[in-house]
Design a protein around this motif. Structure first.
Motif, PDB file in Angstrom:
ATOM      1  N   VAL A  39       5.435  -2.199  -5.775  1.00 45.21           N
ATOM      2  CA  VAL A  39       4.835  -1.482  -4.633  1.00 45.21           C
ATOM      3  C   VAL A  39       5.475  -1.988  -3.336  1.00 45.21           C
ATOM      4  O   VAL A  39       5.918  -1.196  -2.493  1.00 45.21           O
ATOM      5  CB  VAL A  39       3.289  -1.668  -4.597  1.00 45.21           C
ATOM      6  CG1 VAL A  39       2.714  -1.226  -3.259  1.00 45.21           C
ATOM      7  CG2 VAL A  39       2.619  -0.900  -5.731  1.00 45.21           C
TER       8      VAL A  39
ATOM      9  N   PRO B  18       3.430   5.166   3.674  1.00 43.91           N
ATOM     10  CA  PRO B  18       2.704   5.887   2.611  1.00 43.91           C
ATOM     11  C   PRO B  18       1.557   6.702   3.211  1.00 43.91           C
ATOM     12  O   PRO B  18       1.044   6.330   4.272  1.00 43.91           O
ATOM     13  CB  PRO B  18       2.156   4.752   1.748  1.00 43.91           C
ATOM     14  CG  PRO B  18       2.006   3.604   2.692  1.00 43.91           C
ATOM     15  CD  PRO B  18       3.097   3.740   3.721  1.00 43.91           C
TER      16      PRO B  18
ATOM     17  N   VAL C 272      -2.590   7.911  -2.366  1.00 43.84           N
ATOM     18  CA  VAL C 272      -2.374   7.243  -3.656  1.00 43.84           C
ATOM     19  C   VAL C 272      -3.321   7.818  -4.708  1.00 43.84           C
ATOM     20  O   VAL C 272      -4.454   8.165  -4.405  1.00 43.84           O
ATOM     21  CB  VAL C 272      -2.561   5.708  -3.504  1.00 43.84           C
ATOM     22  CG1 VAL C 272      -4.010   5.343  -3.211  1.00 43.84           C
ATOM     23  CG2 VAL C 272      -2.063   4.951  -4.715  1.00 43.84           C
TER      24      VAL C 272
ATOM     25  N   CYS D   4      -4.148   6.936  -9.168  1.00 47.46           N
ATOM     26  CA  CYS D   4      -3.924   5.786 -10.062  1.00 47.46           C
ATOM     27  C   CYS D   4      -4.715   5.903 -11.356  1.00 47.46           C
ATOM     28  O   CYS D   4      -5.771   6.547 -11.409  1.00 47.46           O
ATOM     29  CB  CYS D   4      -4.371   4.523  -9.323  1.00 47.46           C
ATOM     30  SG  CYS D   4      -4.238   3.001 -10.277  1.00 47.46           S
TER      31      CYS D   4
ATOM     32  N   ILE E  63       0.386   3.463 -10.514  1.00 43.14           N
ATOM     33  CA  ILE E  63       0.082   4.014  -9.187  1.00 43.14           C
ATOM     34  C   ILE E  63       1.050   5.149  -8.885  1.00 43.14           C
ATOM     35  O   ILE E  63       2.254   5.017  -9.123  1.00 43.14           O
ATOM     36  CB  ILE E  63       0.266   2.901  -8.128  1.00 43.14           C
ATOM     37  CG1 ILE E  63      -0.832   1.847  -8.246  1.00 43.14           C
ATOM     38  CG2 ILE E  63       0.328   3.479  -6.720  1.00 43.14           C
ATOM     39  CD1 ILE E  63      -0.648   0.644  -7.309  1.00 43.14           C
TER      40      ILE E  63
ATOM     41  N   LEU F   6       2.288   7.130  -5.624  1.00 40.57           N
ATOM     42  CA  LEU F   6       2.213   6.994  -4.176  1.00 40.57           C
ATOM     43  C   LEU F   6       2.980   8.144  -3.533  1.00 40.57           C
ATOM     44  O   LEU F   6       4.067   8.483  -3.986  1.00 40.57           O
ATOM     45  CB  LEU F   6       2.886   5.661  -3.834  1.00 40.57           C
ATOM     46  CG  LEU F   6       2.665   4.984  -2.506  1.00 40.57           C
ATOM     47  CD1 LEU F   6       1.192   4.782  -2.223  1.00 40.57           C
ATOM     48  CD2 LEU F   6       3.373   3.620  -2.536  1.00 40.57           C
TER      49      LEU F   6
ATOM     50  N   THR G 249       7.976  10.445  -3.457  1.00 45.85           N
ATOM     51  CA  THR G 249       6.949   9.814  -4.287  1.00 45.85           C
ATOM     52  C   THR G 249       7.471   8.530  -4.927  1.00 45.85           C
ATOM     53  O   THR G 249       8.679   8.345  -5.081  1.00 45.85           O
ATOM     54  CB  THR G 249       6.484  10.741  -5.439  1.00 45.85           C
ATOM     55  OG1 THR G 249       7.565  10.867  -6.358  1.00 45.85           O
ATOM     56  CG2 THR G 249       6.060  12.095  -4.954  1.00 45.85           C
TER      57      THR G 249
ATOM     58  N   VAL H  67      -2.665   0.010  -0.180  1.00 42.71           N
ATOM     59  CA  VAL H  67      -2.206   0.820  -1.323  1.00 42.71           C
ATOM     60  C   VAL H  67      -2.893   0.363  -2.612  1.00 42.71           C
ATOM     61  O   VAL H  67      -3.400   1.185  -3.389  1.00 42.71           O
ATOM     62  CB  VAL H  67      -0.658   0.719  -1.482  1.00 42.71           C
ATOM     63  CG1 VAL H  67      -0.217   1.291  -2.826  1.00 42.71           C
ATOM     64  CG2 VAL H  67       0.049   1.439  -0.334  1.00 42.71           C
TER      65      VAL H  67
ATOM     66  N   ALA I 208      -5.645   2.312  -4.669  1.00 41.93           N
ATOM     67  CA  ALA I 208      -5.366   2.699  -6.054  1.00 41.93           C
ATOM     68  C   ALA I 208      -6.569   2.416  -6.954  1.00 41.93           C
ATOM     69  O   ALA I 208      -6.923   3.238  -7.815  1.00 41.93           O
ATOM     70  CB  ALA I 208      -4.126   1.954  -6.558  1.00 41.93           C
TER      71      ALA I 208
ATOM     72  N   ARG J 175      -7.261  11.578  -5.455  1.00 44.09           N
ATOM     73  CA  ARG J 175      -6.216  11.065  -4.565  1.00 44.09           C
ATOM     74  C   ARG J 175      -6.883  10.533  -3.286  1.00 44.09           C
ATOM     75  O   ARG J 175      -7.751  11.187  -2.714  1.00 44.09           O
ATOM     76  CB  ARG J 175      -5.289  12.224  -4.229  1.00 44.09           C
ATOM     77  CG  ARG J 175      -4.146  11.867  -3.324  1.00 44.09           C
ATOM     78  CD  ARG J 175      -3.479  13.132  -2.870  1.00 44.09           C
ATOM     79  NE  ARG J 175      -2.720  13.737  -3.963  1.00 44.09           N
ATOM     80  CZ  ARG J 175      -1.424  14.006  -3.887  1.00 44.09           C
ATOM     81  NH1 ARG J 175      -0.774  13.751  -2.785  1.00 44.09           N
ATOM     82  NH2 ARG J 175      -0.800  14.562  -4.880  1.00 44.09           N
TER      83      ARG J 175
END
Ligand SMILES: NC(=O)c1ccc[n+]([C@@H]2O[C@H](COP(=O)([O-])OP(=O)(O)OC[C@H]3O[C@@H](n4cnc5c(N)ncnc54)[C@H](O)[C@@H]3O)[C@@H](O)[C@H]2O)c1
Length: 402
Positions: A209, A230, A233, A235, A267, A269, A276, A380, A384, A393
């Motif tokens: 990440v 970003p 996210v 996950c 994940i 992103l 992405t 992030v 996630a 999301r």
């Protein structure tokens, strides 16, 4: 003008040892590791002797009160990073902080070893972890010191080369795929959310990440001086070693005593330019450590194999022939074909990371792995966890700094 930098290192465990070993490989900067503070007096004294560190402090506050110390290197469990980073910044010290910057470690009132993350709302975790990251962000910026974030993937030579080829080709990055996986952590703290702040995502996925975020920042900076950040996210997390079919296996070739943390996570992103990244971690992968990052661009495809890589390959019909010679992290056996790391610290990026940190303090410039990256990784990763719980999301934008 460059100034001499004096470092105080906090911690005496696994990562403290490889930091001290890696400082010995740092060249071209004027610095010294001046002092150590660790919870275990014996281990700290042993490290001071092994690495010829002149001062050992009884308390962290003593290190902070020492006017000779310019920067503290925090190589301690995740839950201690922010409290100590804030104190250090308030004392006017620069901060080197191991990954991750922070996380959620249970309610403050819960005695050690009692709290479980099972069924605990991820929304509450997300808010608390981001608030903790904000505390560090504000303390560091208010004090005017520099926080260097210990994301070694930013400095790992294969990733440095990928970044150079991205720059040379001028390609937009369309898609990134990365993974850090192995057969499970050696450390006791890793088994529980209360001490680790999560499972494979927070311990392992933070590396790909961090590297993916960094490469997108760099792409934006090259294009118009602004990092590409970003925006959202999603996950999936799982406990693969809790599956009945795994539990029924007579022999377990991987760690499987996780208390309340996931052993797999992936994940997805999305960045503000529409590109992405898919970043995965697992503690259920045999055959050594898998650290890689692939980048698909419009002008080039680039693949960084941090570990394993084929710089050195070996075969033996009997692992005993290699005796105690170290091959590579987390392999179960030395028999058959293997991929010994020629210099694991170097390939993993540790000496170059510390060289950049020392240089940042010495020359008064920003490090490559900085406070924004440290903060973004927390947003992030905890975003996630929330996304995995909700099956939705999560919009990250309201929580990002700068
Ligand atoms: N960048 C990497 O590749 C990498 C690899 C491993 C660990 N790490 C990070 O390094 C940090 C430390 O991990 P580790 O593997 O060395 O763990 P560890 O358990 O081996 O060592 C942790 C150290 O912190 C000390 N400690 C614990 N509580 C303390 C307290 N209250 N006061 C002072 N010292 C205390 C322990 O005595 C021990 O020396 C973690 O943040 C981890 O994420 C990074």
């Amino acid at each position: 003008m460059a100034r001499h930098v004096r470092i105080g290192l906090v911690g005496s465990g696994f990562a403290a040892h490889f930091h001290l070993a890696s400082y010995e490989k740092v060249y071209g900067e004027d610095f010294e590791v001046l002092g150590l503070f660790g919870r275990s007096k014996d281990k700290t004294a042993h490290l001071a002797k092994e690495f010829e560190v002149p001062k050992v402090y009884e308390r962290f506050e003593e290190m902070l009160a020492d006017k000779e110390i310019d920067a503290v290197d925090l190589v301690i469990p995740n839950f201690m990073h922010v409290p100590l980073a804030v104190k250090a910044a308030q004392a006017g010290k620069h901060v080197f902080c191991e990954k991750p910057l922070t996380g959620y470690f249970g309610p403050a009132s819960a005695p050690a070893g009692t709290w479980t993350a099972k069924g605990f709302p991820r929304e509450e975790m997300f808010k608390a972890a981001v608030a903790e990251a904000d505390l560090a962000y504000d303390a560091v910026t208010k004090a005017g010191v520099t926080l260097c974030y210990g994301e070694n993937w930013v400095y790992a030579p294969p990733i440095v080369k990928v970044n150079r080829l991205l720059a040379a080709s001028g390609t937009p990055i369309l898609r990134i795929q990365g993974e850090e996986s192995h057969s499970g952590s050696h450390a006791q703290y890793a088994k529980r959310w209360q001490t680790a702040g999560g499972g494979s995502l927070i311990r392992l996925a933070v590396h790909p990440v961090g590297a993916a975020l960094y490469l997108k920042y760099e792409e934006g900076r090259r294009r118009n001086g602004k990092p590409i950040r970003p925006v959202s996210v999603s996950c999936e997390v799982a406990n693969l070693t809790w599956m009945k079919s795994f539990q029924d296996e007579p022999r377990k070739h991987m760690k499987s005593d996780w208390v309340d943390v996931e052993d797999y996570g992936s994940i997805l992103l999305t960045f503000e330019d529409g590109s992405t990244a898919q970043l995965t971690s697992s503690d259920t992968v045999m055959g050594g450590i898998y650290n890689y990052l692939h980048v698909w661009g419009a002008r080039a495809v680039l693949k960084a194999s941090v570990n394993p890589n084929t710089a050195c390959q070996a075969y033996t019909p009997d692992g005993g022939y290699f005796k105690d010679e170290y091959l590579v992290e987390k392999t179960e056996s030395k028999e058959g074909w293997s991929f010994p790391s020629p210099d694991e610290d170097m390939v993993t990026g540790y000496p170059d990371e510390l060289r950049d940190f020392v240089g940042a303090v010495s020359h008064g410039r920003a490090p490559k792995s900085d406070l924004m990256l440290a903060h973004d990784v927390v947003v992030v990763t905890y975003g996630a966890y929330l996304a995995a719980e909700k099956g939705a999301r999560i919009d990250l934008r309201p929580h990002l700094r700068k």
